[in-house]
Design a protein around this motif. Structure first.
Motif, PDB file in Angstrom:
ATOM      1  N   ASN A  72       0.801  -1.120  -0.157  1.00  0.00           N
ATOM      2  CA  ASN A  72       0.054  -0.137   0.051  1.00  0.00           C
ATOM      3  C   ASN A  72       0.856   1.273  -0.022  1.00  0.00           C
ATOM      4  O   ASN A  72       0.138   2.200  -0.069  1.00  0.00           O
ATOM      5  N   ASN A  73       2.161   1.035   0.120  1.00  0.00           N
ATOM      6  CA  ASN A  73       2.963   2.410   0.455  1.00  0.00           C
ATOM      7  C   ASN A  73       4.142   2.285  -0.785  1.00  0.00           C
ATOM      8  O   ASN A  73       5.130   3.020  -0.558  1.00  0.00           O
ATOM      9  N   ILE A  74       3.943   1.407  -1.653  1.00  0.00           N
ATOM     10  CA  ILE A  74       4.986   1.254  -2.719  1.00  0.00           C
ATOM     11  C   ILE A  74       5.388   2.485  -3.341  1.00  0.00           C
ATOM     12  O   ILE A  74       6.739   2.662  -3.684  1.00  0.00           O
ATOM     13  N   ASP A  75       4.514   3.276  -3.844  1.00  0.00           N
ATOM     14  CA  ASP A  75       4.970   4.441  -4.582  1.00  0.00           C
ATOM     15  C   ASP A  75       5.967   5.513  -3.695  1.00  0.00           C
ATOM     16  O   ASP A  75       6.990   5.810  -4.145  1.00  0.00           O
ATOM     17  N   ASN A  76       5.577   5.575  -2.337  1.00  0.00           N
ATOM     18  CA  ASN A  76       6.377   6.316  -1.449  1.00  0.00           C
ATOM     19  C   ASN A  76       7.632   5.775  -1.273  1.00  0.00           C
ATOM     20  O   ASN A  76       8.580   6.336  -1.210  1.00  0.00           O
ATOM     21  N   ILE A  77       7.587   4.359  -0.937  1.00  0.00           N
ATOM     22  CA  ILE A  77       8.860   3.692  -0.735  1.00  0.00           C
ATOM     23  C   ILE A  77       9.957   4.012  -1.840  1.00  0.00           C
ATOM     24  O   ILE A  77      10.902   4.324  -1.549  1.00  0.00           O
ATOM     25  N   GLN A  89      14.666  13.198   3.061  1.00  0.00           N
ATOM     26  CA  GLN A  89      13.637  12.351   3.184  1.00  0.00           C
ATOM     27  C   GLN A  89      14.079  10.929   2.509  1.00  0.00           C
ATOM     28  O   GLN A  89      13.539  10.272   2.389  1.00  0.00           O
ATOM     29  N   LYS A  90      15.373  10.858   2.278  1.00  0.00           N
ATOM     30  CA  LYS A  90      15.970   9.885   1.669  1.00  0.00           C
ATOM     31  C   LYS A  90      15.936   8.522   2.715  1.00  0.00           C
ATOM     32  O   LYS A  90      16.159   8.794   3.718  1.00  0.00           O
ATOM     33  N   MET A  91      15.469   7.324   2.224  1.00  0.00           N
ATOM     34  CA  MET A  91      15.320   6.183   2.958  1.00  0.00           C
ATOM     35  C   MET A  91      16.497   5.128   2.548  1.00  0.00           C
ATOM     36  O   MET A  91      16.309   4.908   1.391  1.00  0.00           O
ATOM     37  N   PRO A  92      16.906   4.206   3.348  1.00  0.00           N
ATOM     38  CA  PRO A  92      16.860   4.452   4.806  1.00  0.00           C
ATOM     39  C   PRO A  92      17.491   5.272   5.492  1.00  0.00           C
ATOM     40  O   PRO A  92      18.428   5.940   4.711  1.00  0.00           O
ATOM     41  N   GLN A  93      17.149   5.936   6.904  1.00  0.00           N
ATOM     42  CA  GLN A  93      17.935   6.951   7.282  1.00  0.00           C
ATOM     43  C   GLN A  93      19.177   6.507   7.587  1.00  0.00           C
ATOM     44  O   GLN A  93      19.558   5.368   7.991  1.00  0.00           O
ATOM     45  N   GLY A  94      20.146   7.382   7.067  1.00  0.00           N
ATOM     46  CA  GLY A  94      21.578   7.238   7.472  1.00  0.00           C
ATOM     47  C   GLY A  94      22.098   6.108   6.617  1.00  0.00           C
ATOM     48  O   GLY A  94      23.490   5.614   6.758  1.00  0.00           O
ATOM     49  N   GLY A  95      21.734   5.832   5.326  1.00  0.00           N
ATOM     50  CA  GLY A  95      22.269   4.778   4.582  1.00  0.00           C
ATOM     51  C   GLY A  95      21.467   4.891   2.925  1.00  0.00           C
ATOM     52  O   GLY A  95      20.749   5.790   2.730  1.00  0.00           O
ATOM     53  N   GLN A 101      19.030  -3.568  -5.206  1.00  0.00           N
ATOM     54  CA  GLN A 101      17.638  -3.673  -4.307  1.00  0.00           C
ATOM     55  C   GLN A 101      16.820  -2.686  -4.569  1.00  0.00           C
ATOM     56  O   GLN A 101      15.410  -2.842  -4.718  1.00  0.00           O
ATOM     57  N   VAL A 102      16.953  -1.379  -5.148  1.00  0.00           N
ATOM     58  CA  VAL A 102      16.128  -0.611  -5.438  1.00  0.00           C
ATOM     59  C   VAL A 102      15.368  -1.046  -6.905  1.00  0.00           C
ATOM     60  O   VAL A 102      14.178  -0.828  -6.921  1.00  0.00           O
ATOM     61  N   ASP A 103      16.223  -1.656  -7.694  1.00  0.00           N
ATOM     62  CA  ASP A 103      15.608  -2.189  -8.922  1.00  0.00           C
ATOM     63  C   ASP A 103      14.720  -3.406  -8.471  1.00  0.00           C
ATOM     64  O   ASP A 103      13.569  -3.693  -9.145  1.00  0.00           O
ATOM     65  N   PHE A 104      14.707  -4.206  -7.282  1.00  0.00           N
ATOM     66  CA  PHE A 104      13.694  -5.263  -6.829  1.00  0.00           C
ATOM     67  C   PHE A 104      12.478  -4.583  -6.644  1.00  0.00           C
ATOM     68  O   PHE A 104      11.445  -5.054  -6.875  1.00  0.00           O
ATOM     69  N   PHE A 105      12.508  -3.377  -5.852  1.00  0.00           N
ATOM     70  CA  PHE A 105      11.206  -2.582  -5.510  1.00  0.00           C
ATOM     71  C   PHE A 105      10.479  -2.428  -6.945  1.00  0.00           C
ATOM     72  O   PHE A 105       9.358  -2.409  -6.799  1.00  0.00           O
ATOM     73  N   ILE A 106      11.207  -1.753  -7.620  1.00  0.00           N
ATOM     74  CA  ILE A 106      10.721  -1.173  -9.013  1.00  0.00           C
ATOM     75  C   ILE A 106      10.199  -2.409  -9.928  1.00  0.00           C
ATOM     76  O   ILE A 106       9.037  -2.260 -10.247  1.00  0.00           O
ATOM     77  N   LYS A 107      10.904  -3.551  -9.989  1.00  0.00           N
ATOM     78  CA  LYS A 107      10.334  -4.623 -10.775  1.00  0.00           C
ATOM     79  C   LYS A 107       9.065  -5.327 -10.066  1.00  0.00           C
ATOM     80  O   LYS A 107       8.220  -5.750 -10.679  1.00  0.00           O
ATOM     81  N   TRP A 108       9.058  -5.338  -8.447  1.00  0.00           N
ATOM     82  CA  TRP A 108       7.966  -5.940  -7.919  1.00  0.00           C
ATOM     83  C   TRP A 108       6.879  -5.134  -8.405  1.00  0.00           C
ATOM     84  O   TRP A 108       5.810  -5.653  -8.622  1.00  0.00           O
ATOM     85  N   LYS A 109       6.865  -3.696  -8.271  1.00  0.00           N
ATOM     86  CA  LYS A 109       5.854  -3.090  -8.727  1.00  0.00           C
ATOM     87  C   LYS A 109       5.462  -3.315 -10.263  1.00  0.00           C
ATOM     88  O   LYS A 109       3.971  -3.449 -10.446  1.00  0.00           O
ATOM     89  N   THR A 110       6.195  -3.362 -10.969  1.00  0.00           N
ATOM     90  CA  THR A 110       6.048  -3.671 -12.563  1.00  0.00           C
ATOM     91  C   THR A 110       5.421  -5.055 -12.628  1.00  0.00           C
ATOM     92  O   THR A 110       4.605  -5.137 -13.439  1.00  0.00           O
ATOM     93  N   ASP A 111       5.962  -6.049 -11.859  1.00  0.00           N
ATOM     94  CA  ASP A 111       5.448  -7.401 -11.950  1.00  0.00           C
ATOM     95  C   ASP A 111       3.957  -7.552 -11.386  1.00  0.00           C
ATOM     96  O   ASP A 111       3.405  -8.792 -11.527  1.00  0.00           O
ATOM     97  N   GLY A 112       3.292  -6.603 -10.737  1.00  0.00           N
ATOM     98  CA  GLY A 112       2.162  -6.727 -10.071  1.00  0.00           C
ATOM     99  C   GLY A 112       2.027  -6.721  -8.763  1.00  0.00           C
ATOM    100  O   GLY A 112       0.984  -7.163  -8.243  1.00  0.00           O
ATOM    101  N   LEU A 113       3.037  -6.552  -8.124  1.00  0.00           N
ATOM    102  CA  LEU A 113       3.113  -6.420  -6.505  1.00  0.00           C
ATOM    103  C   LEU A 113       2.510  -7.807  -5.744  1.00  0.00           C
ATOM    104  O   LEU A 113       1.762  -7.907  -4.905  1.00  0.00           O
ATOM    105  N   ASN A 114       3.284  -8.916  -6.404  1.00  0.00           N
ATOM    106  CA  ASN A 114       2.756 -10.135  -6.042  1.00  0.00           C
ATOM    107  C   ASN A 114       3.161 -10.542  -4.764  1.00  0.00           C
ATOM    108  O   ASN A 114       4.375 -10.263  -4.221  1.00  0.00           O
ATOM    109  N   GLU A 115       2.431 -11.430  -3.855  1.00  0.00           N
ATOM    110  CA  GLU A 115       2.839 -11.717  -2.486  1.00  0.00           C
ATOM    111  C   GLU A 115       3.791 -12.918  -2.775  1.00  0.00           C
ATOM    112  O   GLU A 115       4.722 -13.117  -1.706  1.00  0.00           O
ATOM    113  N   ASN A 116       3.574 -13.997  -3.155  1.00  0.00           N
ATOM    114  CA  ASN A 116       4.129 -15.133  -3.341  1.00  0.00           C
ATOM    115  C   ASN A 116       4.657 -15.511  -4.992  1.00  0.00           C
ATOM    116  O   ASN A 116       4.297 -15.316  -5.459  1.00  0.00           O
TER     117      ASN A 116
END
Length: 116
Positions: A72-77, A89-95, A101-116
């Protein structure tokens, strides 16, 4: 003579070894499979986000302790993890997350935000 051969052998051995850390290896991973929360995203969130984004963390107002909260927060993440270093406002704070890893989030959204 034995000392010279031993010394040359040692030098050859030391200079022929490749040293790569786990992060360097995993950062170069090509994402070819469908990305899912349980297989790929959860481990990144648990390692980098939950310390603050949990019921007892400093960002308890926005927990990321389960699939629905992250989904539910993927766009903000994605927005926050892609901000440049130095942005408050960069996350994670201090790193930072690795580019992979960023590419994984982007691809997860592109792939349809599948749980399993």
């Amino acid at each position: 003579m034995k000392k010279i051969i031993y010394l040359l052998g040692t030098i050859l051995f030391m200079t022929s070894c490749e040293s790569r850390t786990y992060d360097e290896i995993s950062n170069n991973e090509t994402i070819t499979d469908i990305v899912t929360y349980n297989k790929n995203i959860k481990t990144i969130v648990d390692a980098n986000c939950v310390v603050c984004h949990s019921p007892t963390g400093s960002a308890s107002f926005q927990p990321f302790t389960n699939y629905n909260q992250v989904k539910n927060n993927i766009d903000n993440i994605i927005n926050r993890i892609q901000r440049p270093n130095g942005d408050p406002q960069k996350m994670p704070q201090g790193g930072s997350l690795s580019a992979n890893q960023v590419d994984f989030f982007i691809k997860w959204k592109t792939d349809g935000l599948n749980e399993n």
